[in-house]
Design a protein around this motif. Structure first.
Motif, short mmCIF file in Angstrom:
data_model
loop_
_atom_site.label_atom_id
_atom_site.label_comp_id
_atom_site.label_asym_id
_atom_site.label_seq_id
_atom_site.Cartn_x
_atom_site.Cartn_y
_atom_site.Cartn_z
N GLY A 48 0.79 -1.24 0.00
CA GLY A 48 0.00 0.00 0.00
C GLY A 48 0.81 1.28 0.00
O GLY A 48 0.26 2.35 0.25
N LYS A 49 2.12 1.18 -0.31
CA LYS A 49 2.95 2.40 -0.30
C LYS A 49 2.44 3.45 -1.28
O LYS A 49 2.30 4.62 -0.94
CB LYS A 49 4.41 2.05 -0.64
N THR A 50 2.19 3.02 -2.52
CA THR A 50 1.76 3.98 -3.54
C THR A 50 0.43 4.59 -3.18
O THR A 50 0.21 5.80 -3.35
CB THR A 50 1.68 3.28 -4.91
N SER A 51 -0.50 3.77 -2.67
CA SER A 51 -1.80 4.31 -2.26
C SER A 51 -1.63 5.38 -1.19
O SER A 51 -2.30 6.42 -1.21
CB SER A 51 -2.69 3.18 -1.74
N CYS A 52 -0.72 5.15 -0.25
CA CYS A 52 -0.48 6.13 0.82
C CYS A 52 0.15 7.41 0.26
O CYS A 52 -0.22 8.51 0.66
CB CYS A 52 0.41 5.52 1.89
N LEU A 53 1.09 7.27 -0.66
CA LEU A 53 1.72 8.46 -1.24
C LEU A 53 0.72 9.28 -2.05
O LEU A 53 0.71 10.52 -1.98
CB LEU A 53 2.90 8.04 -2.13
N LEU A 54 -0.12 8.62 -2.82
CA LEU A 54 -1.13 9.34 -3.59
C LEU A 54 -2.12 10.05 -2.66
O LEU A 54 -2.53 11.18 -2.93
CB LEU A 54 -1.86 8.38 -4.52
N ALA A 55 -2.49 9.37 -1.57
CA ALA A 55 -3.40 10.00 -0.61
C ALA A 55 -2.74 11.19 0.06
O ALA A 55 -3.39 12.23 0.31
CB ALA A 55 -3.84 8.97 0.43
N LEU A 56 -1.45 11.08 0.35
CA LEU A 56 -0.74 12.22 0.95
C LEU A 56 -0.68 13.39 -0.03
O LEU A 56 -0.87 14.55 0.36
CB LEU A 56 0.67 11.78 1.34
N MET A 57 -0.41 13.11 -1.30
CA MET A 57 -0.38 14.17 -2.30
C MET A 57 -1.74 14.88 -2.36
O MET A 57 -1.81 16.13 -2.36
CB MET A 57 -0.05 13.59 -3.67
N GLU A 58 -2.81 14.12 -2.41
CA GLU A 58 -4.14 14.73 -2.47
C GLU A 58 -4.42 15.55 -1.22
O GLU A 58 -4.99 16.65 -1.31
CB GLU A 58 -5.19 13.64 -2.65
N HIS A 59 -4.02 15.05 -0.06
CA HIS A 59 -4.24 15.77 1.19
C HIS A 59 -3.50 17.11 1.19
O HIS A 59 -4.06 18.14 1.55
CB HIS A 59 -3.78 14.91 2.37
N LEU A 60 -2.24 17.08 0.78
CA LEU A 60 -1.43 18.30 0.79
C LEU A 60 -1.95 19.32 -0.22
O LEU A 60 -2.03 20.53 0.08
CB LEU A 60 0.02 17.96 0.49
N ASN A 61 -2.32 18.86 -1.40
CA ASN A 61 -2.83 19.79 -2.41
C ASN A 61 -4.19 20.35 -2.03
O ASN A 61 -4.50 21.52 -2.30
CB ASN A 61 -2.89 19.10 -3.78
N ARG A 62 -5.00 19.55 -1.37
CA ARG A 62 -6.30 20.03 -0.91
C ARG A 62 -6.13 21.05 0.21
O ARG A 62 -6.87 22.05 0.29
CB ARG A 62 -7.14 18.84 -0.45
N GLU A 63 -5.14 20.80 1.08
CA GLU A 63 -4.88 21.72 2.19
C GLU A 63 -4.39 23.08 1.68
O GLU A 63 -4.68 24.12 2.28
CB GLU A 63 -3.83 21.09 3.11
N GLY A 64 -3.61 23.07 0.59
CA GLY A 64 -3.27 24.31 -0.10
C GLY A 64 -2.00 25.01 0.30
O GLY A 64 -1.66 26.04 -0.29
N ARG A 65 -1.23 24.47 1.26
CA ARG A 65 0.01 25.16 1.67
C ARG A 65 1.17 24.80 0.75
O ARG A 65 2.14 25.56 0.65
CB ARG A 65 0.37 24.78 3.10
N TYR A 66 1.11 23.64 0.11
CA TYR A 66 2.20 23.16 -0.72
C TYR A 66 1.67 22.71 -2.08
O TYR A 66 0.46 22.52 -2.26
CB TYR A 66 2.90 21.96 -0.05
N ARG A 67 2.59 22.52 -3.00
CA ARG A 67 2.28 21.87 -4.27
C ARG A 67 2.97 20.50 -4.23
O ARG A 67 4.20 20.41 -4.29
CB ARG A 67 2.78 22.70 -5.46
N ALA A 68 2.18 19.45 -4.08
CA ALA A 68 2.72 18.10 -3.92
C ALA A 68 2.60 17.33 -5.23
O ALA A 68 1.57 17.40 -5.91
CB ALA A 68 1.98 17.36 -2.80
N VAL A 69 3.65 16.58 -5.55
CA VAL A 69 3.69 15.79 -6.79
C VAL A 69 4.17 14.39 -6.46
O VAL A 69 5.24 14.21 -5.86
CB VAL A 69 4.63 16.43 -7.83
#
Length: 524
Positions: A48-69
């Motif tokens: 589940g590493k990739t699933s966790c990384l994708l979820a983290l990216m979505e969380h950070l981009n939704r939060e709006g403080r960073y641009r996560a890729v």
């Protein structure tokens, strides 16, 4: 309709899933990012590493403080040690990901300009510097499959990230997460004219932490399975729920694969009016092992690696390994093949892996077996243990010597040949379970065929060691007691030098154990 996922990242609209970020300490991760730290995430494949990384990216981009890729850089592996080609592939992967996740098209002309600039060895550092300097917000870069790279390509990537580190966050990513199967200390990089080995840790000594994504807990395993019940109304019996946890110990791919096969492939399981039973879970497990599904086949392939063999062979033999480097032991833990038990010792990670490993190793001897007539069956199809004993003794006298040479692990060659024979015996009509542990000096087998349960203990008599009979009888009492049996086979393989041929020294006698059990002692 949703289902249990066994291929690629989870999609909540299509798959039963646990919230990916619930498997991390999200507060810790956000603190590391806020502190501009670079860190690692590692875990075995298909956890589940990739699933966790994708979820983290979505969380950070939704939060709006960073641009996560999120970027998968595995494609760069094809460049092998062609550094310029490999780093160009990494830059292109980052550019593609930025377009996909951020709709940032400034990366296209930047990457193109650098590819044409004639300075390919610094292309990654320069690309990240210019891209981040023009970004309206700090960049968080999530690099997946980093340990797919090798040699100078990996070394150059790590050193360019380290070189750009002081320029963060204004002209370099605020945080970079490196993700792979292994911890960075285990990245083996050859460098210099002598091809000396350095570790990834020395090339990337700016990492703040190394985080490991764990398996599901017992409660998480149950929660995931019950997603199916909520979706379809089909229940799991309590015994089935317990069995999934017992067999998998929460390994995410195994949990999903067992449940998918039981609920969506087995005919009885596809009837939503009927419960998923213990028998269905056992059927699913056996089919997965016999078919050597991809995950298990990849695992079995690792047994060919010398550093894996140095640890696994004595574990299967029940002996103590010699001097095994800590890196080798931790490598097997990182692969998910082993785990540490409550006392800190190493054990096979779960019962399914415990069955897969010796089965995979016994594959060569099993393929080499001659045709064997099933003389051990009664007219009604039940198994006759006395006839089975006669068949094994005859088989061992005739074929034991040459078959021992076909076994890949010399230390446990007789065990593997016996297991190959027993797999021919059960041939889909029964099961063969195994138990072993470092330092116990034995391997225990339990053959189940219809109403018959036959317990066996395998021991080896080696040079300069006493006859293991007395120790074996005492140990075997404990194993048979756990199975609820009052008889069984104690098989002693004589591997001492200068012994008579196998055909002459193979035989059996009945003896009584210290606790009064009737033990058939087989010397082979």
């Amino acid at each position: 309709m949703r289902f249990f996922n066994t291929e690629g990242p989870v999609r909540p609209d299509r798959h039963y899933t646990l919230p990916p970020l619930s498997r991390w300490n999200l507060e810790e991760i956000l603190d590391l990012i806020a502190q501009e730290k670079y860190f690692l995430l590692h875990a075995p494949r298909q956890t589940g590493k990739t699933s966790c990384l994708l979820a983290l990216m979505e969380h950070l981009n939704r939060e709006g403080r960073y641009r996560a890729v999120y970027v998968n850089i595995e494609a760069a592996q094809a460049a092998r040690e062609q550094v310029a080609l490999g780093l160009g592939a990494v830059v292109q992967a980052i550019a593609n990901a930025a377009i996909w996740s951020l709709d940032d098209h400034t990366v296209e002309p930047l990457a193109r300009e650098l590819f044409q600039s004639g300075a390919p060895l610094l292309v990654l550092e320069t690309f990240l510097e210019r891209w981040c300097a023009g970004s309206p917000k700090p960049v968080v870069l999530l690099l997946d499959e980093v340990d797919a790279l090798i040699g100078d390509t990996l070394l150059s990537l790590l050193r360019q990230l380290r070189s750009g580190y002081p320029k963060r966050p204004g002209a370099f990513p605020q945080t970079i997460v490196l993700c792979g199967v292994r911890d960075l200390r285990d990245y083996r990089i050859h460098a210099g004219s002598e091809r000396e080995v350095i570790t990834g840790g020395s090339a990337f000594n700016i990492k703040a932490k190394s985080l490991r994504l764990g398996d599901f807990s017992a409660e998480e395993t149950r929660t995931l399975l019950l997603e199916h019940t909520r979706e379809t109304g089909q229940v799991f019996t309590p015994e089935a729920l317990d069995r999934v946890w017992e067999l998998t110990q929460g390994q995410p791919w195994l949990v999903n694969a067992l449940a998918y096969r039981a609920c969506f492939e087995l005919r009885a399981g596809r009837d939503r009016t009927q419960p998923i039973t213990l028998d269905l879970i056992n059927q699913a497990k056996e089919q997965m092992i016999v078919e050597r599904v991809t995950h298990l086949d990849q695992l079995a392939h690792k047994l060919q690696e010398p550093r894996v063999r140095r640890v696994i062979e004595p574990m299967l033999a029940g002996t103590l390994p010699g001097e095994v480097a800590e890196d080798d032991r931790e490598y097997l833990v990182d692969l998910g093949l082993l785990k540490r038990d409550g006392s800190g010792g190493l054990v096979i990670a779960n019962p399914i892996y415990r069955e897969v490993l010796p089965r995979a190793l016994a594959g060569g001897p099993q393929d080499s077996l001659p045709r064997i007539e099933p003389t051990w069956l009664n007219p009604d199809g039940s198994l006759n243990p006395e006839a089975l004993l006669d068949a094994f003794l005859a088989f061992w006298r005739q074929h034991g010597e040459p078959l021992l040479k076909s076994a890949p692990y010399h230390e446990i060659a007789p065990h593997l040949v016996l297991m190959a024979f027993l797999h021919r015996v059960i041939n889909g009509g029964g099961t063969l379970e195994r138990e072993y542990a470092i330092g116990m000096g034995r391997m225990d087998l339990c053959l189940r065929y219809g109403a018959l349960t036959l317990g066996m203990e395998l021991k080896v008599w080696r040079d300069a060691a006493p006859d293991p009979l007395s120790e074996g009888l005492e140990q075997f009492d404990g194993y048979l007691s756990g199975l609820g049996l009052d008889s069984g086979w104690l098989v002693i393989f004589d591997r001492r030098a200068d012994q008579p041929p196998i055909a002459e020294r193979t035989g059996s006698v009945l003896q009584t154990s210290p606790q009064g059990r009737s033990i058939r002692v087989i010397r082979a």
